[in-house]
Structure formats: C-alpha cells, structure tokens
Design a protein around this motif. Structure first.
Motif, PDB file in Angstrom:
ATOM      1  N   ALA A  61       0.952  -1.150  -0.030  1.00 51.20           N
ATOM      2  CA  ALA A  61       0.117  -0.018   0.074  1.00 51.20           C
ATOM      3  C   ALA A  61       0.962   1.448  -0.088  1.00 51.20           C
TER       4      ALA A  61
ATOM      5  N   ASN B 105      -3.181   4.143   1.609  1.00 49.84           N
ATOM      6  CA  ASN B 105      -3.902   4.037   0.648  1.00 49.84           C
ATOM      7  C   ASN B 105      -3.807   2.495  -0.160  1.00 49.84           C
ATOM      8  N   ARG B 106      -4.982   1.887  -0.281  1.00 49.74           N
ATOM      9  CA  ARG B 106      -4.639   0.215  -0.660  1.00 49.74           C
ATOM     10  C   ARG B 106      -4.477   0.528  -2.254  1.00 49.74           C
TER      11      ARG B 106
ATOM     12  N   ASN C 106      -9.787   1.929  -7.837  1.00 53.10           N
ATOM     13  CA  ASN C 106      -8.926   3.355  -7.967  1.00 53.10           C
ATOM     14  C   ASN C 106      -7.733   3.242  -8.818  1.00 53.10           C
TER      15      ASN C 106
ATOM     16  N   TRP D 257      -2.950   5.041 -10.687  1.00 55.85           N
ATOM     17  CA  TRP D 257      -3.336   4.640  -9.263  1.00 55.85           C
ATOM     18  C   TRP D 257      -3.786   5.908  -8.523  1.00 55.85           C
TER      19      TRP D 257
ATOM     20  N   ALA E 222      -4.399   7.739  -5.331  1.00 59.61           N
ATOM     21  CA  ALA E 222      -4.225   7.762  -3.943  1.00 59.61           C
ATOM     22  C   ALA E 222      -3.728   8.918  -3.435  1.00 59.61           C
ATOM     23  N   SER E 223      -4.854   9.293  -2.486  1.00 61.02           N
ATOM     24  CA  SER E 223      -4.821  10.655  -1.695  1.00 61.02           C
ATOM     25  C   SER E 223      -4.800  11.729  -2.560  1.00 61.02           C
TER      26      SER E 223
ATOM     27  N   GLU F   5       5.284  10.563   0.765  1.00 61.84           N
ATOM     28  CA  GLU F   5       4.745   8.899   0.668  1.00 61.84           C
ATOM     29  C   GLU F   5       5.883   8.042   1.478  1.00 61.84           C
TER      30      GLU F   5
END
Length: 431
Positions: free
Chosen positions: A229, A237-238, A249, A274, A276-277, A309
């Motif tokens: 993740a 975030n998966r 996502n 992807w 993510a956030s 990250e």
C-alpha cells in the motif's frame, strides 16, 4: 490449474536430463564460466542470472546455452524479460558449499535440455459467466471490470497463481490485489484444475484438503502476504479496492506471465494511474519464484511520488495472537510471525516478509477498519523509479518439512534464508 507453457524453456515433466561427459557436446563451442560463492555460508538453490549480452552468442546458429559442471548440466532456462521475442538472460539455480568456486563450461546445443519442472505459473479467465475458462498469459483490467461490478468471478483462483516445489501463491487480480498462500504437501506441481469445476467454470474448490494441499491463509481485507500500500501523509491507500467496491482506484491494470520454466517463473503487473490521496501514481511490479525457497521475490517501483509518501509492505496478521518478531539478518530485516495462522486457527503456520535494511523505517499496524486491516506494514521511503525488492515467506506444519511447526525452527529458517539471499555470487566469463 491451467498451465500456460511458454516456449522459452521447453520443460518436460519430472525427469531431469543429465549430460554425461563433455563428449556429448562434440563440435560445439565452449566457454569457461567461473561461479564463486563469496560467502562463508553453504547456499542451497542459489539463483544466478547471467545477461545474454555478456555471453559469446552466435545468433545465426540459434543454439541453446547450458552450463556443465563436473560432467553434469546445471538446471537452467532462458528468459525473455523485455518481451521482444528473444531471450535476454540465462537463469540457473545451483548449490554451493562455503566459499566454493565452480569452474563450469558454457556449451551451445541445438535443443533445450529437459529438466525437472520445479516452478509454474498459470492463469485462466472467461469473458462471461456462462463461458468456460480459457488459459491465458496476459490480461488488461479497466477500473469498472471488477468482481462486484461484473457480478461474477472472471478468473481462475481469483487471478494468477504461481508456485515452486515448496509452496504456492495467488494474486487477486479482480481489483483487490491481495496475495494468498497455497500450502503444498508434495513437491510436484499442483493439478491444472484447481479453481475450475468439471464444466470449466470458476469454482472455489481449493479451500478443502487434497493430497497436494490447499489454500491455507486467511486474507480478509488485508493485502495478504507481500502485498503493498502507500502511506501519503497520514493516509493509508490500498492498491485497489475491497471485494464490495464497484469501481477500482486504478484506471487500468495490465498483467502478463513473462516466463514459465523449470527453474523460474516470472509475472509482471503494471498499474496505470493509481489514485491515492488525490495523486496519480504509476506502479510496476515483478514477481519471481525459483525452487527450494518457501517464498517468492517481489520487486516494486513507483512513479509520480511527491515526496510525502512511504511504501508499505504488508504482512497479514489475521489469527496471529503472538508478538511480531523483528530480526536483522545480513542486509535484511525479517518481520516474522508464527502461530495458528491457518483458517479458523486450524494449522500452525509461519509467515514472514524479508525486507531490505536500507530504507527500512520500522513498521506500523493497519487500523481495525478501512481499506486495509489486519496487517503489519513495513515502512519504506522510496524514490521515483527506484525499485525495491523483498521476499514473502510462508510455511505450514503440513509442508514436506514438518519442523515448521516449531517457532524457533521457522525463525531460524527465515533468518538463514535472508543471509543466503544476501550472499553474492561472482560470475567471471572466460571468452
């Protein structure tokens, strides 16, 4: 299980072909290759990759390379890693005593030798619920082509699976992107029809015990064993979604069986855009398995990182009621658990992730609710397009080695394996 034999290795079942005497290779060109174990460790099933560009290849002969040591061939295969239709590495697995030097001969033969098949990858899919599964080697999945949205399971074993002579694994390509474990009781490759009904439909027939073994590891809403993740700020975030979600996502996922052979099977995944956030990331994942190890190697690289990250490498802890054991071993850190980790705590299992010491920032536990739960998450600060490689390990009490029932035995296995993985083999080619 459905096997998709790629014509890179031409393996045949269960019988190793040993060449006796170099006279077998009469009228062929030989090159000396020295393989040296630079460690004081005894190495078992040590993988070695030799790039084709380093070898004196005569393309017009279209010959096949083998290594001969003391009149026997070392099990090997060639891999086409870049997908251009031409092999680009010679991959082999062999044993070394401490500090051993092996003077081998590279010999070109007309046809690939037949080695015992000790790894496999397979993938089956269907386009509609009433269609039979068909073997495949690649797939593209768009954001709305997930299990809940389709209304049926499209893939054999929920996605691709891979194995060696010790253990098997599967990846949920249906949007969840978790990784699961097949416990194996025998070294032979498991049957082709695992996950397939007698009518060719997707069937969950692997959660019952067979002579070869069964699926033994609960995954739930974790990322499984060796999934991952991204921690952006304070948000986990998966990679992908839960089984109850209808829109991924990830804009597009592409999967491919890169190579399948007696000594090595390689799978690749590309995750495009992807989300993510609120950021878009590009992810490349390579999974590789070879014989002798109760686990697989995974390599992940990301693009689109902003600097806030961390990559999270997952170890599902469902059913674990004992403390996590964190041990440094060579160039690695081992996160180890050993408990009644099987379904309904029915079997004793050991699972672990072996992660690089460089860049390791400790671990965190996943929250009780959310997109990823029930997991230990090893934290890594990563840079754009800089790959990180790690290993996922699983052994249960019904494995061929029954000693895995003992926690100390499993811990010693994992830490010794980590040291073996860190050991370097020098390859000197005498042209």
């Amino acid at each position: 299980m459905m096997h998709n034999k790629l014509n890179l290795c031409l393996p045949a079942a269960f019988i190793a072909l040993l060449f006796v005497g170099c006279k077998t290779y009469k009228n062929t060109t030989e090159t000396g290759i020295v393989l040296t174990n630079n460690s004081s460790l005894e190495l078992t099933d040590k993988p070695i990759s030799i790039a084709k560009k380093l070898l004196p290849v005569k393309e017009n002969l279209n010959n096949y390379p083998v290594l001969v040591y003391k009149n026997d061939t070392i099990p090997s295969q060639v891999n086409d890693l870049d997908g251009d239709g031409k092999w680009d590495e010679l991959f082999l697995v062999t044993n070394f005593s401490a500090n051993e030097k092996k003077n081998t001969q590279l010999v070109w033969v007309k046809k690939a030798p037949k080695f015992t098949i000790r790894t496999s990858a397979r993938f089956g899919k269907r386009e509609a619920e009433n269609e039979p599964l068909q073997p495949a080697t690649e797939e593209t999945v768009n954001a709305n082509q997930v299990y809940k949205k389709l209304g049926f399971q499209k893939y054999q074993t929920d996605g691709p699976s891979w194995e060696n002579d010790k253990v098997g694994f599967r990846h949920y390509l249906d949007g969840r992107n978790a990784k699961d474990v097949f416990g194996k009781k025998i070294p032979a490759i498991t049957p082709e029809n695992v996950g397939i009904s007698s009518k060719g439909a997707v069937e969950d027939n692997y959660h019952v015990m067979y002579d070869w073994g069964r699926d033994v590891f609960p995954v739930g809403n974790s990322a499984g064993l060796g999934g991952y993740a991204l921690l952006v700020g304070n948000e986990i975030n998966r990679l992908g979604i839960l089984g109850t979600d209808t829109l991924n996502n990830i804009e597009r996922t592409t999967f491919k069986i890169v190579s399948e052979g007696p000594e090595n099977s390689v799978l690749s995944y590309d995750y495009h855009n992807w989300n993510a956030s609120g950021n878009k990331y590009q992810v490349k994942e390579i999974t590789s398995i070879w014989p002798g190890m109760y686990g697989f190697k995974n390599t992940v690289s990301l693009d689109g990182l902003k600097g806030n990250e961390m990559l999270l490498i997952a170890l599902s802890n469902i059913n674990n009621q004992k403390p996590l054991n964190v041990v440094e071993a060579g160039n690695f850190v081992c996160l180890i658990q050993h408990d009644n980790l099987g379904y309904n705590r029915e079997w004793i299992m050991g699972t672990a992730i072996i992660v690089p010491k460089k860049g390791y920032n400790g671990y965190m536990e996943a929250p009780k609710t959310g997109q990823i739960t029930n997991s230990y998450l090893a934290k890594f600060k990563v840079e754009n397009n800089e790959p990180i490689s790690y290993y996922a390990i699983a052994a249960w009490e019904l494995s061929a080695d029954k000693n895995f029932k003992d926690a100390n035995y499993f811990t010693n296995y994992v830490t010794n394996l980590a040291k073996q993985l860190a050991a370097e083999i020098t390859v000197i080619i005498k042209k």
